[in-house]
Design a protein around this motif. Structure first.
Motif, PDB file in Angstrom:
ATOM      1  N   TYR A 209       0.863  -1.178   0.000  1.00 53.47           N
ATOM      2  CA  TYR A 209       0.000   0.000   0.000  1.00 53.47           C
ATOM      3  C   TYR A 209       0.898   1.226   0.000  1.00 53.47           C
ATOM      4  N   THR A 218      -2.776   4.125  -3.412  1.00 48.90           N
ATOM      5  CA  THR A 218      -2.856   2.981  -4.315  1.00 48.90           C
ATOM      6  C   THR A 218      -2.376   1.741  -3.571  1.00 48.90           C
ATOM      7  N   SER A 219      -2.746   0.577  -4.092  1.00 48.90           N
ATOM      8  CA  SER A 219      -2.331  -0.675  -3.459  1.00 48.90           C
ATOM      9  C   SER A 219      -2.349  -1.764  -4.518  1.00 48.90           C
ATOM     10  N   LEU A 225       2.888  -2.702  -8.081  1.00 54.29           N
ATOM     11  CA  LEU A 225       3.076  -1.438  -7.373  1.00 54.29           C
ATOM     12  C   LEU A 225       4.427  -0.796  -7.687  1.00 54.29           C
ATOM     13  N   ASP A 228       4.230   1.480 -10.539  1.00 57.44           N
ATOM     14  CA  ASP A 228       3.210   2.523 -10.503  1.00 57.44           C
ATOM     15  C   ASP A 228       3.884   3.902 -10.502  1.00 57.44           C
ATOM     16  N   ARG A 230       2.925   6.694  -9.354  1.00 58.83           N
ATOM     17  CA  ARG A 230       2.842   7.437  -8.084  1.00 58.83           C
ATOM     18  C   ARG A 230       3.882   6.934  -7.096  1.00 58.83           C
TER      19      ARG A 230
END
Ligand code: ATP
Length: 239
Positions: A209, A218-219, A225, A228, A230
């Motif tokens: 997470y 986000t998770s 991840l 990602d 971000r």
């Protein structure tokens, strides 16, 4: 809650007096999983672990352990129920021996359970066995981290909360401590790992997470991840 959720946070709100650090955080940890919580400095990661451990009382939302609401339970109750926090900074009791540090972690348990716990920890961490009579303050940083984890394990926890275990450790030791962490999740235990070093977090975690200023933004699976945008922007390309 799925049948195997060990820990579930639902809309958790917590902070320090008038400073709210978590603004409604929801996450789950299942048995067998290492779940990482990542985010910039000040995102609220330590606050979240402390709230799960019972050091901070939430002002909203719930902490569920195997489906039971434990939000109002004090820390000693949670320790007995299977929630263990390994705090940031490897806070071992420096003047007393490795062995006595471990005994403190088993405080309140039956004598047989303590003996079995010690055997298990000395088998897992041979270096602690070799140094059992030595004052904890004389251990290396990596050994102190092992002791801090070993002490938490003495309570036979099912939810293991680790706050920045790799902080300040040499890269070779980070790998060693990482292998230990990977081995903590099991049939009845799950790990929630806070890690500033995202590369370490993603190597160890099944899922993760991203916490940003008290919100989960986000998770997903660690492999997703880590790509990602971000997450990459939060870590400024350090992954
Ligand atoms: P770091 O990676 O730097 O340890 P973190 O993600 O663990 O950061 P927290 O330590 O949980 O972040 O802090 C979240 C927010 O709560 C920050 O704004 C911080 O300034 C504030 N905070 C933390 N501890 C206290 C405290 N004892 N009193 C008041 N505010 C605090």
């Amino acid at each position: 809650m799925s049948g195997t959720d060990l820990l579930e946070l639902s809309g958790l709100v917590a902070g320090y007096g008038r400073i709210e650090a978590l603004h409604g955080v929801s996450l789950t940890v299942r048995a067998g999983e290492v779940v990482c919580l990542i985010g910039r400095n000040g995102a609220g990661k330590s606050t979240l672990l402390k709230t799960v451990a019972g050091l901070i009382r939430p002002t909203g939302g719930r902490v569920l352990l195997r489906g039971e609401d434990i939000s109002g339970r004090p820390m000693p109750w949670r320790t007995r129920a299977g929630v263990a926090l390994v705090p940031e900074g490897r806070r071992v009791f420096a003047p007393i021996s490795v062995h006595d540090n471990l005994l403190l972690g088993g405080y309140g348990r039956a004598r047989k359970a303590i003996a079995a716990g010690l055997d298990d920890i000395y088998a897992r961490f041979p270096r602690l066995a070799e140094r059992r009579g030595q004052p904890a303050g004389t251990l290396s940083g990596g050994e102190q981290q092992m002791l801090a984890i070993g002490r938490a394990l003495m309570a036979a926890p099912s939810v293991i909360l680790l706050d920045e275990p790799s902080l300040g450790l040499a890269p070779r030791i980070v790998g060693e401590v990482g292998d230990i962490i990977a081995g903590l999740a099991g049939a009845e235990a799950g790990v929630l790992l806070v890690e500033q070093d995202a590369a370490v977090a993603f190597r160890l975690a099944d899922r993760g997470y991203l916490l940003d200023r008290g919100h989960i933004i986000t998770s997903g699976p660690a492999a997703t991840l880590r790509n990602d945008a971000r997450v990459r922007s939060a870590y400024l390309g350090a992954i």
